[in-house]
Scaffold this active site. Structure first.
Site, PDB file in Angstrom:
ATOM      1  N   HIS A 180       1.647   4.569  -2.833  1.00 53.00           N
ATOM      2  CA  HIS A 180       1.356   6.287  -2.887  1.00 53.00           C
ATOM      3  C   HIS A 180       2.677   6.416  -3.206  1.00 53.00           C
ATOM      4  CE1 HIS A 180      -1.786   6.923  -0.216  1.00 53.00           C
ATOM      5  NE2 HIS A 180      -1.597   5.839   1.508  1.00 53.00           N
TER       6      HIS A 180
ATOM      7  N   HIS B 259       0.879  -1.497  -0.258  1.00 57.31           N
ATOM      8  CA  HIS B 259      -0.056   0.118  -0.322  1.00 57.31           C
ATOM      9  C   HIS B 259       0.974   0.906   0.119  1.00 57.31           C
ATOM     10  CE1 HIS B 259      -3.023   2.639   1.525  1.00 57.31           C
ATOM     11  NE2 HIS B 259      -2.249   3.427   2.168  1.00 57.31           N
ATOM     12  N   GLU B 260       1.960   1.658   0.408  1.00 51.32           N
ATOM     13  CA  GLU B 260       3.156   2.582   0.574  1.00 51.32           C
ATOM     14  C   GLU B 260       3.453   2.547  -0.502  1.00 51.32           C
ATOM     15  OE1 GLU B 260       2.301   4.465   3.339  1.00 51.32           O
ATOM     16  OE2 GLU B 260       0.922   3.196   4.830  1.00 51.32           O
TER      17      GLU B 260
ATOM     18  N   GLU C   3      -5.862   7.105  -0.670  1.00 48.54           N
ATOM     19  CA  GLU C   3      -5.797   6.205  -0.210  1.00 48.54           C
ATOM     20  C   GLU C   3      -6.892   4.932  -0.807  1.00 48.54           C
ATOM     21  OE1 GLU C   3      -4.195   5.704   3.037  1.00 48.54           O
ATOM     22  OE2 GLU C   3      -3.203   7.828   2.476  1.00 48.54           O
TER      23      GLU C   3
END
Length: 296
Positions: free
Chosen positions: A135, A131-132, A207
């Site tokens: 980003h 997930h990071e 997100e």
């Protein structure tokens, strides 16, 4: 794709709000001045926010020899994402969380807290790290910097309107100074509020995008869903909430994978994160779609 479009539309609305207020308050010249000042204010944030955020939590870089399994996990995920391997940092705080920082994939870092390393299993941690990296891959730091620049300019214009009204600088073609002052006060309150709400909406949409990107990078949407579920449960623990209030800077809460700070309904309007239940639901739906034979 829907969330990408939503981000573009929200940035468009934010820009339109800035142009409308700028023209109303200060004309073309004042609008340009406000934008340039806000741009310089966010220049520092864009280029140095990674160092500031890491220093704020006393994070230190994790060397390969300390945790080879963690480095190999991040390296594999970075290859799958098609980006350079970011540096890995450890933030010595008990609240389980993680965040990414850095202005682009070539200057990125991911940070994990000591708490998250103790709470999650390796599959869940892999989902969080993916997930990071989502980003990082999507350049969300750049997007948030653009939104912050425009939002900052709007706030400056609102301040200009407020002080101009009280100093009498708005008297040209104005036969009703009381109405002008009241209008400026309303603008002073409403304009920054509207800009903030739009910025928060952009953050929430990013997100969702990072969740989807991370799920595809790791190949395991349910790993991230399980991690989010566990982190959300822990975040509601009164003891953890007390620790979070002491360890987490509210100004950096938007960087975390889940919001570590609790709040009521009004606070949720200003939340930088969408509801965790909705994030989990979307990930579970994505997991079904990624199953072989789906739709046939």
């Amino acid at each position: 794709m829907a969330n990408q479009l939503k981000t573009v539309l929200l940035l468009g609305v934010l820009t339109g709000l800035f142009l409308a207020i700028g023209h109303l308050v200060a004309g073309k010249q004042g609008m340009i001045i406000a934008f340039v000042v806000a741009l310089f204010m966010n220049f520092f944030s864009y280029f140095f926010s990674d160092k500031v955020a890491l220093a704020m939590y006393g994070a230190r870089e994790i060397m390969y020899e300390e945790a080879p399994w963690l480095h190999e996990m991040v390296e594999d995920l970075a290859k799958r994402a098609g980006i350079p391997k970011p540096k890995i940092y450890l933030a010595p705080i008990a609240v389980p969380n993680a965040f990414a920082t850095g202005r682009d994939p070539n200057h990125a870092a991911v940070a994990v807290t000591s708490g998250i390393l103790q709470i999650l299993d390796k599959d869940e941690l892999r989902g969080v790290l993916a997930h990071e990296l989502g980003h990082v891959k999507n350049r969300d730091i750049l997007i948030s910097s653009i939104a912050a620049t425009i939002g900052g300019a709007i706030s400056m214009l609102a301040n200009m309107a407020y002080y101009t009204a009280f100093l009498g600088g708005n008297d040209r073609e104005n036969n009703n100074p009381i109405a002008s002052i009241i209008g400026s006060i309303i603008l002073f309150i409403v304009a920054p509020l509207a800009a903030t709400l739009i910025q928060m909406a952009i953050s929430r949409s990013r997100e969702f995008v990072a969740d989807e990107a991370g799920a595809k990078i790791s190949g395991c949407p349910l790993c991230l869903a399980n991690a989010l579920r566990r982190l959300e449960e822990i975040a509601h623990n009164p003891q953890i909430q007390e620790i979070a209030s002491q360890e987490i800077n509210p100004g950096t809460a938007h960087m975390m994978i889940v919001n570590p700070l609790s709040g009521d309904f009004i606070m949720k309007l200003f939340s930088t994160h969408p509801p965790t239940e909705e994030r989990i639901r979307r990930l579970e739906e994505l997991a079904r779609k990624m199953q072989p034979g789906y739709g046939f």
